[in-house]
Design a protein around this motif. Structure first.
Motif, PDB file in Angstrom:
ATOM      1  N   GLY A 158       0.631  -1.268   0.117  1.00 26.88           N
ATOM      2  CA  GLY A 158      -0.031  -0.210   0.038  1.00 26.88           C
ATOM      3  C   GLY A 158       0.967   0.933   0.508  1.00 26.88           C
ATOM      4  O   GLY A 158       2.064   1.551  -0.093  1.00 26.88           O
ATOM      5  N   CYS A 159      -0.120   2.664  -0.175  1.00 26.44           N
ATOM      6  CA  CYS A 159       1.032   3.364  -1.043  1.00 26.44           C
ATOM      7  C   CYS A 159       0.343   4.931   0.427  1.00 26.44           C
ATOM      8  O   CYS A 159      -1.417   5.143  -0.523  1.00 26.44           O
ATOM      9  N   ASP A 160       0.336   5.730   1.202  1.00 25.14           N
ATOM     10  CA  ASP A 160      -0.072   6.769   1.641  1.00 25.14           C
ATOM     11  C   ASP A 160       0.210   7.707   1.169  1.00 25.14           C
ATOM     12  O   ASP A 160      -0.444   9.101   1.143  1.00 25.14           O
ATOM     13  N   LYS A 161       1.427   7.443   0.143  1.00 22.97           N
ATOM     14  CA  LYS A 161       1.846   9.221  -0.608  1.00 22.97           C
ATOM     15  C   LYS A 161       1.331   9.721  -1.663  1.00 22.97           C
ATOM     16  O   LYS A 161       1.266  11.169  -2.000  1.00 22.97           O
ATOM     17  N   PHE A 162      -0.029   9.263  -2.215  1.00 21.01           N
ATOM     18  CA  PHE A 162      -1.269  10.142  -3.222  1.00 21.01           C
ATOM     19  C   PHE A 162      -0.043  11.110  -4.574  1.00 21.01           C
ATOM     20  O   PHE A 162      -0.436  12.103  -4.774  1.00 21.01           O
ATOM     21  N   CYS A 163       0.954  10.620  -4.771  1.00 14.98           N
ATOM     22  CA  CYS A 163       0.672  11.069  -5.981  1.00 14.98           C
ATOM     23  C   CYS A 163      -0.085  11.500  -7.232  1.00 14.98           C
ATOM     24  O   CYS A 163      -0.800  10.288  -7.350  1.00 14.98           O
ATOM     25  N   ALA A 164       0.290  13.039  -7.810  1.00 19.07           N
ATOM     26  CA  ALA A 164      -1.207  12.760  -8.890  1.00 19.07           C
ATOM     27  C   ALA A 164      -1.538  12.239  -9.753  1.00 19.07           C
ATOM     28  O   ALA A 164      -2.676  12.062  -9.816  1.00 19.07           O
ATOM     29  N   PHE A 165      -0.524  11.133  -9.772  1.00 20.02           N
ATOM     30  CA  PHE A 165      -1.104  10.155 -11.813  1.00 20.02           C
ATOM     31  C   PHE A 165      -0.989   8.924 -11.355  1.00 20.02           C
ATOM     32  O   PHE A 165      -1.771   8.404 -11.393  1.00 20.02           O
ATOM     33  N   CYS A 166      -1.462   8.720  -9.926  1.00 17.31           N
ATOM     34  CA  CYS A 166      -0.879   7.109  -9.239  1.00 17.31           C
ATOM     35  C   CYS A 166      -2.304   6.681  -8.586  1.00 17.31           C
ATOM     36  O   CYS A 166      -3.112   6.869  -8.150  1.00 17.31           O
ATOM     37  N   VAL A 167      -2.566   4.760  -9.298  1.00 16.73           N
ATOM     38  CA  VAL A 167      -3.676   4.144  -8.444  1.00 16.73           C
ATOM     39  C   VAL A 167      -3.476   3.268  -7.604  1.00 16.73           C
ATOM     40  O   VAL A 167      -4.727   2.974  -6.406  1.00 16.73           O
ATOM     41  N   VAL A 168      -1.801   3.480  -6.866  1.00 13.21           N
ATOM     42  CA  VAL A 168      -1.763   2.371  -6.107  1.00 13.21           C
ATOM     43  C   VAL A 168      -2.382   2.728  -4.709  1.00 13.21           C
ATOM     44  O   VAL A 168      -3.355   1.869  -4.344  1.00 13.21           O
ATOM     45  N   PRO A 169      -2.373   4.015  -4.367  1.00 14.60           N
ATOM     46  CA  PRO A 169      -3.242   4.461  -3.011  1.00 14.60           C
ATOM     47  C   PRO A 169      -4.661   3.645  -3.171  1.00 14.60           C
ATOM     48  O   PRO A 169      -5.442   3.704  -1.820  1.00 14.60           O
ATOM     49  N   TYR A 170      -5.713   3.326  -4.029  1.00 12.73           N
ATOM     50  CA  TYR A 170      -6.967   3.547  -3.956  1.00 12.73           C
ATOM     51  C   TYR A 170      -6.777   1.997  -4.458  1.00 12.73           C
ATOM     52  O   TYR A 170      -7.581   1.271  -4.028  1.00 12.73           O
ATOM     53  N   SER A 240      11.594   2.162  -3.979  1.00  8.59           N
ATOM     54  CA  SER A 240      11.791   2.991  -3.217  1.00  8.59           C
ATOM     55  C   SER A 240      11.242   4.651  -3.494  1.00  8.59           C
ATOM     56  O   SER A 240      11.455   5.340  -4.112  1.00  8.59           O
ATOM     57  N   HIS A 241      10.894   4.885  -2.153  1.00 13.25           N
ATOM     58  CA  HIS A 241      10.672   6.625  -2.516  1.00 13.25           C
ATOM     59  C   HIS A 241      11.647   7.627  -1.777  1.00 13.25           C
ATOM     60  O   HIS A 241      11.891   6.951  -0.802  1.00 13.25           O
ATOM     61  N   PRO A 242      12.481   8.435  -3.006  1.00 15.62           N
ATOM     62  CA  PRO A 242      13.055   9.001  -2.633  1.00 15.62           C
ATOM     63  C   PRO A 242      13.124   9.926  -0.923  1.00 15.62           C
ATOM     64  O   PRO A 242      13.835   9.623  -0.021  1.00 15.62           O
TER      65      PRO A 242
END
Ligand code: SAH
Ligand code: SF4
Ligand code: F3S
Length: 440
Positions: A158-170, A240-242
């Motif tokens: 999962g992911c809490d970053k919510f990059c504006a293009f990305c579906v992964v957090p959903y 990894s995220h920077p």
């Protein structure tokens, strides 16, 4: 005793889906299923899908369409859709393609055995919950069969970053880390079955913070625990995220011998204006400074990245900043994509870049990345590297493996077997691989 049945499973998308497919096959193993590579033999077809770009999602529907004849010839055949398209589109899949019997999201697949039984009795079943229980803890099977020398192990999801293009957090939900003891047990099981290299997986793996005996552990602390596992020779992690690249993890790259000199650290773009609109919360400069620190710790580390071109409102000058950043970093490998509009994400509503312009930018970026990849691969000639052999090559006596830097390496007449780790001198750089010879 259930009659033996055949499962055909096809995996799209990222390594986490590869890991999930293995788990699903194991779970269904308990229902009497064994895997088949032939779709015609299957009693159940499972597509483990990816929703990251439009094309990836559409592929699923065209693939499903191809099963129509099979199902007509074999009415007992069950067809299931798992993974991120299942999560994102749920019921819609069954509406668009009535031959689908079962839809299971990435957080619910521990319930697959019950779902399969229901599907067998003729029900249509759908489960795309984010259940309270942890699927990893509910997975019942602990297989003992021997397996190849390299394995994936999901440690965070999962992911809490919510990059504006990305579906992964959903599609994958909020960030969750697995407890340390469970990971160590799984790692030891893998080593017992012949595994020598483990790649720790997570959408944001370096944000790992799983429960340990004395409170939460970081990814670096987990790596040091795995370092103690006898028989495990190599550790990798991705993606990894920077912003989560902590000091102890950088330090581990300098001091942990089992941790391989390879880091996938996506930046997405080189323009700060675009990075801000992407909600990446790092700048090009902060990324470059971070890489300086990582390379100070491990000078030979091979850097890999992901890029998106044609993000909404990207100008030629913004794109140029991406090229400049790539020139400065020098990537050993990279994945670059044309921006794909994902309904429901913030960027979907914004002014889009002309698609021909975006295609042109993608081509220019890929030309540069391919050149860099080539240069770095060629620069391996003459160097000594570790190689973990994975399987025999096409020629008699030849073995294929991966170097510490993840380059494919083949060695002729080497008398080694899969799972052997050797020191190799690189003698030639070919199109997609290196040739090497054993160092005695
Ligand atoms: N968690 C990882 C990436 C997951 S998705 C990270 O943060 O880096 C893998 C890659 O797909 C991303 O790095 C990005 O480059 C690409 N991607 C994601 N959404 C996309 C979209 N809407 N269009 C094009 N590429 C996309
Ligand atoms: Fe997607 Fe960004 Fe999360 Fe990566 S960090 S999974 S790109 S939202
Ligand atoms: Fe695709 Fe889901 Fe992985 S969208 S990239 S399969 S997390």
């Amino acid at each position: 005793m259930t009659a033996p049945k055949k499962l055909f499973i096809k995996t799209y998308g990222c390594q986490m889906n590869v890991y999930d497919s293995e788990r699903m096959a194991e779970e269904l193993g308990g229902q009497g299923y064994s895997e088949t590579k032939s779709v015609e033999d299957a009693d159940m077809i499972l597509l483990n899908t990816c929703h990251i770009r439009e094309k990836a999602a559409e592929k699923v529907y065209s693939e499903l369409g191809r099963f129509k004849k099979l199902k007509a010839a074999k009415p007992d055949l069950k067809i299931g859709v798992a993974g991120c398209v299942a999560q994102a589109e749920g019921q819609e899949i069954m509406r668009r393609q009535p031959l689908v019997d079962l839809v299971v999201g990435p957080q619910s697949y521990h319930r697959l055995p019950e779902m399969e039984a229901k599907a067998r009795s003729g029900e249509k079943v759908l489960d795309t919950d984010f259940p309270e229980e942890d699927k990893f803890e509910k997975l019942k099977r602990r297989p003992k069969a021997p397996r190849g020398p390299s394995a994936f192990l999901t440690v965070q999801e999962g992911c809490d970053k919510f990059c504006a293009f990305c579906v992964v957090p959903y599609t994958r939900g909020a960030e969750v880390s697995r407890p340390v003891d469970r990971i160590l047990t799984e790692a030891r099981d893998l080593v017992e079955r012949g595994v020598r290299e483990i790649t720790l997986l997570g959408q944001n793996v370096n944000a790992y913070h799983g429960a340990g005996p004395q409170g939460d552990m970081t990814l670096a602390q987990l790596i040091w625990e795995l370092d103690k596992v006898e028989g495990l020779e190599r550790i990798r992690f991705t993606t990894s995220h920077p912003n989560d690249m902590m000091d102890d993890l950088i330090e581990a790259h300098a001091t942990c011998k089992k941790l391989m000199p390879y880091l996938h650290l996506p930046v997405q773009a080189g323009s700060d204006r675009i990075l801000k609109r992407m909600n990446r919360s790092h700048t090009a400069e902060s990324y470059l400074r971070l890489l300086e620190r990582i390379r100070a710790a491990r000078p030979d580390i091979l850097i890999s990245g992901d890029f998106i071109v044609g993000f909404p409102e990207e100008t030629e000058a913004d794109f140029q900043a991406t090229l400049d950043l790539v020139e400065e970093v020098k990537y050993g490998t990279a994945y670059s994509f044309k921006y794909s509009t994902r309904p429901g994400t913030p960027a979907a509503e914004r002014p889009q870049v002309d698609p021909t312009e975006a295609d042109d930018r993608l081509q220019r970026l890929q030309a540069l990345l391919t050149r860099q990849q080539r240069e770095i691969q060629d620069s391996m000639v003459g160097r000594e590297v570790g190689v973990l052999f994975e399987k025999p090559g096409r020629e008699a006596g030849q073995m294929l493996g991966k170097s510490d830097y993840l380059h494919a390496v083949h060695v002729a007449d080497c008398g080694r077997k899969a799972g052997d780790l050797a020191r190799v001198r690189i003698i030639e750089s070919r199109t997609n691989s290196l040739a090497g010879e054993l160092i005695d």
